[in-house]
Motif scaffolding. Structure first.
Motif, PDB file in Angstrom:
ATOM      1  N   PRO A   1     101.879 -59.499  18.260  1.00 25.30           N
ATOM      2  CA  PRO A   1     101.019 -59.005  17.173  1.00 25.30           C
ATOM      3  C   PRO A   1      99.540 -58.884  17.546  1.00 25.30           C
ATOM      4  O   PRO A   1      98.830 -58.035  17.002  1.00 25.30           O
ATOM      5  CB  PRO A   1     101.212 -60.043  16.071  1.00 25.30           C
ATOM      6  N   SER A   2      99.061 -59.699  18.469  1.00 20.14           N
ATOM      7  CA  SER A   2      97.642 -59.662  18.825  1.00 20.14           C
ATOM      8  C   SER A   2      97.305 -58.594  19.862  1.00 20.14           C
ATOM      9  O   SER A   2      96.154 -58.490  20.290  1.00 20.14           O
ATOM     10  CB  SER A   2      97.197 -61.036  19.327  1.00 20.14           C
ATOM     11  N   LEU A   3      98.267 -57.776  20.246  1.00 21.48           N
ATOM     12  CA  LEU A   3      98.030 -56.696  21.200  1.00 21.48           C
ATOM     13  C   LEU A   3      97.395 -55.520  20.460  1.00 21.48           C
ATOM     14  O   LEU A   3      98.079 -54.661  19.916  1.00 21.48           O
ATOM     15  CB  LEU A   3      99.353 -56.288  21.853  1.00 21.48           C
ATOM     16  N   LYS A   4      96.053 -55.523  20.427  1.00 16.87           N
ATOM     17  CA  LYS A   4      95.351 -54.543  19.603  1.00 16.87           C
ATOM     18  C   LYS A   4      94.348 -53.681  20.356  1.00 16.87           C
ATOM     19  O   LYS A   4      93.875 -52.692  19.814  1.00 16.87           O
ATOM     20  CB  LYS A   4      94.618 -55.268  18.466  1.00 16.87           C
TER      21      LYS A   4
ATOM     22  N   GLU B   1      92.942 -51.665  24.080  1.00 16.93           N
ATOM     23  CA  GLU B   1      93.302 -51.084  25.374  1.00 16.93           C
ATOM     24  C   GLU B   1      92.937 -52.044  26.511  1.00 16.93           C
ATOM     25  O   GLU B   1      93.667 -52.157  27.500  1.00 16.93           O
ATOM     26  CB  GLU B   1      92.588 -49.736  25.551  1.00 16.93           C
ATOM     27  N   PHE B   2      91.818 -52.744  26.374  1.00 16.49           N
ATOM     28  CA  PHE B   2      91.393 -53.712  27.385  1.00 16.49           C
ATOM     29  C   PHE B   2      92.444 -54.807  27.569  1.00 16.49           C
ATOM     30  O   PHE B   2      92.852 -55.113  28.699  1.00 16.49           O
ATOM     31  CB  PHE B   2      90.048 -54.333  26.973  1.00 16.49           C
ATOM     32  N   LEU B   3      92.898 -55.380  26.475  1.00 13.81           N
ATOM     33  CA  LEU B   3      93.908 -56.438  26.532  1.00 13.81           C
ATOM     34  C   LEU B   3      95.222 -55.899  27.108  1.00 13.81           C
ATOM     35  O   LEU B   3      95.863 -56.561  27.933  1.00 13.81           O
ATOM     36  CB  LEU B   3      94.141 -57.025  25.140  1.00 13.81           C
ATOM     37  N   LYS B   4      95.599 -54.712  26.710  1.00  6.88           N
ATOM     38  CA  LYS B   4      96.822 -54.079  27.220  1.00  6.88           C
ATOM     39  C   LYS B   4      96.757 -53.951  28.740  1.00  6.88           C
ATOM     40  O   LYS B   4      97.691 -54.317  29.451  1.00  6.88           O
ATOM     41  CB  LYS B   4      96.990 -52.711  26.576  1.00  6.88           C
ATOM     42  N   GLN B   5      95.646 -53.452  29.244  1.00  9.96           N
ATOM     43  CA  GLN B   5      95.486 -53.268  30.690  1.00  9.96           C
ATOM     44  C   GLN B   5      95.497 -54.600  31.436  1.00  9.96           C
ATOM     45  O   GLN B   5      96.112 -54.717  32.501  1.00  9.96           O
ATOM     46  CB  GLN B   5      94.202 -52.506  30.993  1.00  9.96           C
ATOM     47  N   LYS B   6      94.834 -55.601  30.890  1.00  8.97           N
ATOM     48  CA  LYS B   6      94.786 -56.913  31.542  1.00  8.97           C
ATOM     49  C   LYS B   6      96.171 -57.565  31.593  1.00  8.97           C
ATOM     50  O   LYS B   6      96.557 -58.144  32.607  1.00  8.97           O
ATOM     51  CB  LYS B   6      93.790 -57.844  30.838  1.00  8.97           C
ATOM     52  N   LEU B   7      96.908 -57.475  30.507  1.00 13.99           N
ATOM     53  CA  LEU B   7      98.258 -58.038  30.491  1.00 13.99           C
ATOM     54  C   LEU B   7      99.170 -57.307  31.477  1.00 13.99           C
ATOM     55  O   LEU B   7      99.906 -57.936  32.234  1.00 13.99           O
ATOM     56  CB  LEU B   7      98.852 -57.975  29.080  1.00 13.99           C
ATOM     57  N   GLU B   8      99.114 -55.973  31.466  1.00 11.26           N
ATOM     58  CA  GLU B   8      99.945 -55.204  32.395  1.00 11.26           C
ATOM     59  C   GLU B   8      99.610 -55.548  33.844  1.00 11.26           C
ATOM     60  O   GLU B   8     100.513 -55.714  34.676  1.00 11.26           O
ATOM     61  CB  GLU B   8      99.770 -53.703  32.162  1.00 11.26           C
ATOM     62  N   LEU B   9      98.343 -55.693  34.137  1.00 14.23           N
ATOM     63  CA  LEU B   9      97.917 -56.033  35.497  1.00 14.23           C
ATOM     64  C   LEU B   9      98.376 -57.436  35.894  1.00 14.23           C
ATOM     65  O   LEU B   9      98.905 -57.630  36.992  1.00 14.23           O
ATOM     66  CB  LEU B   9      96.388 -55.927  35.608  1.00 14.23           C
ATOM     67  N   ASP B  10      98.210 -58.402  35.001  1.00 12.11           N
ATOM     68  CA  ASP B  10      98.635 -59.775  35.301  1.00 12.11           C
ATOM     69  C   ASP B  10     100.147 -59.856  35.527  1.00 12.11           C
ATOM     70  O   ASP B  10     100.601 -60.509  36.463  1.00 12.11           O
ATOM     71  CB  ASP B  10      98.234 -60.735  34.184  1.00 12.11           C
ATOM     72  N   PHE B  11     100.913 -59.195  34.674  1.00 11.05           N
ATOM     73  CA  PHE B  11     102.365 -59.231  34.842  1.00 11.05           C
ATOM     74  C   PHE B  11     102.804 -58.483  36.100  1.00 11.05           C
ATOM     75  O   PHE B  11     103.724 -58.912  36.791  1.00 11.05           O
ATOM     76  CB  PHE B  11     103.080 -58.678  33.605  1.00 11.05           C
TER      77      PHE B  11
ATOM     78  N   LEU C   1     100.421 -50.183  22.354  1.00  9.05           N
ATOM     79  CA  LEU C   1      99.535 -50.619  21.270  1.00  9.05           C
ATOM     80  C   LEU C   1     100.102 -50.211  19.913  1.00  9.05           C
ATOM     81  O   LEU C   1      99.913 -50.918  18.927  1.00  9.05           O
ATOM     82  CB  LEU C   1      98.140 -50.013  21.451  1.00  9.05           C
ATOM     83  N   LYS C   2     100.792 -49.107  19.883  1.00  6.85           N
ATOM     84  CA  LYS C   2     101.343 -48.595  18.624  1.00  6.85           C
ATOM     85  C   LYS C   2     102.397 -49.551  18.049  1.00  6.85           C
ATOM     86  O   LYS C   2     102.366 -49.866  16.862  1.00  6.85           O
ATOM     87  CB  LYS C   2     101.952 -47.215  18.854  1.00  6.85           C
ATOM     88  N   THR C   3     103.308 -50.007  18.901  1.00  3.73           N
ATOM     89  CA  THR C   3     104.374 -50.895  18.429  1.00  3.73           C
ATOM     90  C   THR C   3     104.063 -52.376  18.649  1.00  3.73           C
ATOM     91  O   THR C   3     104.824 -53.237  18.207  1.00  3.73           O
ATOM     92  CB  THR C   3     105.703 -50.580  19.137  1.00  3.73           C
ATOM     93  N   LYS C   4     102.955 -52.647  19.363  1.00  5.10           N
ATOM     94  CA  LYS C   4     102.549 -54.020  19.696  1.00  5.10           C
ATOM     95  C   LYS C   4     103.666 -54.774  20.423  1.00  5.10           C
ATOM     96  O   LYS C   4     103.994 -55.912  20.108  1.00  5.10           O
ATOM     97  CB  LYS C   4     102.104 -54.781  18.457  1.00  5.10           C
TER      98      LYS C   4
END
Length: 102
Positions: A35-38, A40-50, A63-66
């Motif tokens: 739910p806290s995936l809101k 683009e910055f957070l999305k990119q950081k999570l994708e990079l870390d994983f 981001l649309k479906t979180k």
């Protein structure tokens, strides 16, 4: 006679190598509701870390479906490491859906 022993030794060596290289990968697809995936910055950081975790072959976030979809080798990646990566970015997943990939 020596040539026969050498031939069998080579066959045995090739058999051993092919058995070791034919281990099946134990792949899992995980879809996580975050739910806290809101942003683009957070999305990119999570994708990079994983993506940098050994054993993770694919990671996508929406981001649309979180949600995040992570494809990984379950023998190499533990659930605690997945949670730790989310917690690093103050994300607390609500729902996990696992699917084995054969």
């Amino acid at each position: 006679m020596k040539q026969l022993y050498l031939f069998f030794l080579i066959i045995l060596l090739f058999t051993a190598i092919s058995i070791t290289n034919s281990k099946e990968l134990d792949m899992t697809r995980l879809v996580v509701k975050v739910p806290s995936l809101k942003s683009e910055f957070l999305k990119q950081k999570l994708e990079l870390d994983f993506a940098n975790i050994p054993g993770v072959s694919k990671c996508e976030a929406s981001l649309k479906t979180k949600t995040m979809q992570i494809t990984y080798e379950s023998r190499k990646v533990k659930h605690s490491l997945i949670d730790k990566t989310f917690y690093k970015w103050d994300c607390y997943p609500e729902e996990y859906t696992y699917t084995k990939i054969y």
